[in-house]
Write an enzyme that holds these catalytic residues in place. Structure first.
Site, PDB file in Angstrom:
ATOM      1  N   TYR A 171       0.847  -1.350  -0.067  1.00 26.06           N
ATOM      2  CA  TYR A 171       0.251  -0.204  -0.406  1.00 26.06           C
ATOM      3  C   TYR A 171       1.088   1.463  -0.385  1.00 26.06           C
ATOM      4  CZ  TYR A 171      -5.131   1.246   0.099  1.00 26.06           C
ATOM      5  OH  TYR A 171      -6.559   1.317   0.138  1.00 26.06           O
ATOM      6  N   GLU A 178       2.433   6.384  -6.846  1.00 28.42           N
ATOM      7  CA  GLU A 178       1.282   7.392  -7.833  1.00 28.42           C
ATOM      8  C   GLU A 178       1.733   8.751  -7.509  1.00 28.42           C
ATOM      9  OE1 GLU A 178      -2.902   5.979  -5.888  1.00 28.42           O
ATOM     10  OE2 GLU A 178      -1.894   4.191  -6.401  1.00 28.42           O
TER      11      GLU A 178
HETATM   12  C1  LIG Z   1     -11.144  11.774  -8.652  1.00 22.18           C
HETATM   13  C2  LIG Z   1      -9.731  11.726  -7.863  1.00 22.18           C
HETATM   14  C3  LIG Z   1     -10.260  11.299  -7.121  1.00 22.18           C
HETATM   15  C4  LIG Z   1      -8.767  11.043  -6.169  1.00 22.18           C
HETATM   16  C5  LIG Z   1      -8.743  10.240  -4.698  1.00 22.18           C
HETATM   17  C6  LIG Z   1      -7.044  10.303  -4.234  1.00 22.18           C
HETATM   18  C7  LIG Z   1      -7.095   9.830  -3.079  1.00 22.18           C
HETATM   19  C8  LIG Z   1      -6.736   8.372  -3.294  1.00 22.18           C
HETATM   20  C9  LIG Z   1      -6.105   8.479  -1.747  1.00 22.18           C
HETATM   21  C10 LIG Z   1      -5.722   6.523  -1.411  1.00 22.18           C
HETATM   22  C11 LIG Z   1      -4.636   6.078  -2.147  1.00 22.18           C
HETATM   23  C12 LIG Z   1      -5.302   4.824  -2.439  1.00 22.18           C
HETATM   24  C13 LIG Z   1      -4.341   4.633  -3.942  1.00 22.18           C
HETATM   25  C14 LIG Z   1      -4.325   2.571  -4.199  1.00 22.18           C
HETATM   26  C15 LIG Z   1      -3.181   2.362  -3.786  1.00 22.18           C
HETATM   27  C16 LIG Z   1      -2.874   1.319  -3.896  1.00 22.18           C
HETATM   28  O1  LIG Z   1      -4.171   0.440  -4.373  1.00 22.18           O
HETATM   29  S1  LIG Z   1      -1.478   0.454  -3.920  1.00 22.18           S
HETATM   30  C17 LIG Z   1      -1.070  -1.486  -3.470  1.00 22.18           C
HETATM   31  C18 LIG Z   1      -1.920  -1.969  -2.414  1.00 22.18           C
HETATM   32  N1  LIG Z   1      -2.887  -1.714  -2.227  1.00 22.18           N
HETATM   33  C19 LIG Z   1      -3.945  -2.622  -1.145  1.00 22.18           C
HETATM   34  O2  LIG Z   1      -3.601  -3.224  -0.704  1.00 22.18           O
HETATM   35  C20 LIG Z   1      -5.414  -1.992  -1.994  1.00 22.18           C
HETATM   36  C21 LIG Z   1      -5.915  -2.378  -0.617  1.00 22.18           C
HETATM   37  N2  LIG Z   1      -7.537  -2.291  -0.066  1.00 22.18           N
HETATM   38  C22 LIG Z   1      -8.799  -3.241  -0.844  1.00 22.18           C
HETATM   39  O3  LIG Z   1      -8.265  -4.380  -0.191  1.00 22.18           O
HETATM   40  C23 LIG Z   1      -9.812  -3.214  -0.949  1.00 22.18           C
HETATM   41  O4  LIG Z   1      -9.734  -1.710  -2.009  1.00 22.18           O
HETATM   42  C24 LIG Z   1     -10.989  -1.652  -0.166  1.00 22.18           C
HETATM   43  C25 LIG Z   1     -11.830  -2.287  -0.684  1.00 22.18           C
HETATM   44  C26 LIG Z   1      -9.791  -1.015   0.668  1.00 22.18           C
HETATM   45  C27 LIG Z   1     -10.794  -3.376   1.118  1.00 22.18           C
HETATM   46  O5  LIG Z   1     -11.269  -4.222   1.308  1.00 22.18           O
HETATM   47  P1  LIG Z   1     -12.356  -4.920   1.931  1.00 22.18           P
HETATM   48  O6  LIG Z   1     -13.618  -5.156   0.492  1.00 22.18           O
HETATM   49  O7  LIG Z   1     -12.807  -3.596   2.630  1.00 22.18           O
HETATM   50  O8  LIG Z   1     -11.625  -5.885   2.922  1.00 22.18           O
HETATM   51  P2  LIG Z   1     -12.030  -7.292   2.437  1.00 22.18           P
HETATM   52  O9  LIG Z   1     -12.112  -8.154   3.757  1.00 22.18           O
HETATM   53  O10 LIG Z   1     -11.448  -7.200   1.365  1.00 22.18           O
HETATM   54  O11 LIG Z   1     -13.197  -7.598   2.185  1.00 22.18           O
HETATM   55  C28 LIG Z   1     -14.744  -7.283   3.128  1.00 22.18           C
HETATM   56  C29 LIG Z   1     -15.571  -8.238   2.922  1.00 22.18           C
HETATM   57  O12 LIG Z   1     -16.040  -8.144   1.435  1.00 22.18           O
HETATM   58  C30 LIG Z   1     -15.910  -9.418   0.749  1.00 22.18           C
HETATM   59  N3  LIG Z   1     -15.386  -9.281  -0.707  1.00 22.18           N
HETATM   60  C31 LIG Z   1     -15.280  -7.637  -0.623  1.00 22.18           C
HETATM   61  N4  LIG Z   1     -15.270  -8.049  -2.329  1.00 22.18           N
HETATM   62  C32 LIG Z   1     -15.690  -8.913  -2.788  1.00 22.18           C
HETATM   63  C33 LIG Z   1     -15.577  -9.799  -3.516  1.00 22.18           C
HETATM   64  N5  LIG Z   1     -15.040  -9.305  -5.388  1.00 22.18           N
HETATM   65  N6  LIG Z   1     -16.422 -11.186  -4.181  1.00 22.18           N
HETATM   66  C34 LIG Z   1     -16.433 -12.158  -3.627  1.00 22.18           C
HETATM   67  N7  LIG Z   1     -16.460 -11.526  -1.782  1.00 22.18           N
HETATM   68  C35 LIG Z   1     -15.707  -9.866  -1.288  1.00 22.18           C
HETATM   69  C36 LIG Z   1     -14.834 -10.172   1.484  1.00 22.18           C
HETATM   70  O13 LIG Z   1     -14.697 -11.954   1.596  1.00 22.18           O
HETATM   71  C37 LIG Z   1     -15.725 -10.308   3.069  1.00 22.18           C
HETATM   72  O14 LIG Z   1     -15.943 -10.630   3.508  1.00 22.18           O
HETATM   73  P3  LIG Z   1     -16.709 -11.191   4.402  1.00 22.18           P
HETATM   74  O15 LIG Z   1     -15.513 -12.394   4.872  1.00 22.18           O
HETATM   75  O16 LIG Z   1     -17.914 -12.257   4.555  1.00 22.18           O
HETATM   76  O17 LIG Z   1     -16.398 -10.303   5.927  1.00 22.18           O
END
Ligand SMILES: CCCCCCCCCCCCC/C=C/C(=O)SCCNC(=O)CCNC(=O)[C@H](O)C(C)(C)COP(=O)(O)OP(=O)(O)OC[C@H]1O[C@@H](n2cnc3c(N)ncnc32)[C@H](O)[C@@H]1OP(=O)(O)O
Length: 249
Positions: A171, A178
């Site tokens: 991250y 970026e």
């Molecule tokens: C117009 C201009 C705008 C500009 C804005 C500028 C500001 C920006 C500031 C910040 C910029 C960040 C840029 C990003 C850079 C990068 O990515 S660098 C590389 C490293 N990146 C990461 O590690 C990304 C990490 N982020 C994520 O993983 C996600 O995108 C998230 C949304 C931030 C978090 O994910 P989240 O969903 O909350 O967590 P999980 O634990 O994975 O999931 C929760 C539950 O949801 C289920 N789920 C989610 N998606 C799916 C799916 N596709 N299919 C099936 N299930 C899904 C997941 O299984 C979990 O469910 P439960 O098990 O029931 O809890």
């Protein structure tokens, strides 16, 4: 939110009071939603794997990162743009993720792909582009395979471990890539006046893309820590079984 056990079957937590057996989430989701998500996650894992292989092959053949972006841009644009669907998944409630967190994550990537790297050709060979490309690619292969295996109730522990550990390094590395890329774009944007609207004009509005980019860079300061701490909370919940009370959007 109650947390899952480290049983390698369900990567996250289920709602308090809900059933916790592996098939519980699938039952709640319904067959159509589960089938769609499984298809979507397999397709996205494959897409980012293709991108990873293309990047490794390019570097092995050419021995330089120059030209790398150009060679993989179509695949990158396609799969990163398709990820907008994830905001829809949150809005219609088939994934239990915050619309706000997903919205910020996906829109910042779309912004980097289309309004920065695609639009400003002179920065496409910057090393910083490689930084975010590599960290996005490793992250997405891990993330989509995590979701796929979770939906199939066959989640290997190392995939779960990778999903909730790799981001600790990837991250900040991705965000650094970026920010450095936007920074490299600034002189070109200032000189060319691209995407800017100057006065006078018949609508009496002005917009300066250069200052917009400065504001965007500044917005990483409050937004990135929120995304990072969100992931740290997810990590504690999934890997260490901590009960986390998340605030609503
Ligand atoms: C117009 C201009 C705008 C500009 C804005 C500028 C500001 C920006 C500031 C910040 C910029 C960040 C840029 C990003 C850079 C990068 O990515 S660098 C590389 C490293 N990146 C990461 O590690 C990304 C990490 N982020 C994520 O993983 C996600 O995108 C998230 C949304 C931030 C978090 O994910 P989240 O969903 O909350 O967590 P999980 O634990 O994975 O999931 C929760 C539950 O949801 C289920 N789920 C989610 N998606 C799916 C799916 N596709 N299919 C099936 N299930 C899904 C997941 O299984 C979990 O469910 P439960 O098990 O029931 O809890």
């Amino acid at each position: 939110m109650a947390s899952s056990e480290e049983d390698g079957t369900n990567g996250g937590a289920s709602e308090a009071g809900d059933e916790k057996e592996p098939s519980g989430r699938r039952r709640r989701l319904g067959l159509a939603a589960t089938a769609w998500l499984t298809f979507y996650n397999i397709a996205m894992t494959a897409g980012w794997l293709v991108l990873a292989i293309a990047m490794v092959r390019f570097y092995m053949e050419k021995g330089t990162h120059r030209g790398l972006y150009k060679s993989i841009q179509k695949t990158l644009k396609f799969f990163q743009t398709v990820a907008l669907i994830e905001i829809v998944h949150c809005i219609i409630g088939i994934v239990p993720t915050s619309v706000l967190v997903t919205g910020v994550q996906v829109s910042s990537r779309i912004f980097m792909v289309w309004l920065i790297t695609h639009s400003i050709k002179p920065i496409q060979n910057e090393e910083s582009v490689v930084l975010f490309l590599v960290s996005w690619t490793v992250t997405e292969i891990t993330r989509y395979s995590f979701y796929t295996f979770s939906l199939l109730d066959h989640l290997p522990y190392f995939v779960k471990w990778a999903r909730y550990n790799f981001f600790i390094i990837l991250y900040p590395v991705g965000v650094a890539g970026e920010l450095l890329t936007i920074y490299a774009a600034l002189p070109y944007v200032k000189k060319s006046g691209m995407f800017s609207i100057r006065l006078p004009n018949k609508y009496n509005v002005s917009f300066d893309y250069y200052y917009f980019l400065l504001i965007t860079m500044a917005s990483y300061i409050p937004l990135f820590p929120q995304l990072y701490f969100h992931m740290l909370r997810q990590r504690r919940k999934v890997l260490h079984g901590e009960v986390i009370v998340e605030k609503d959007d």
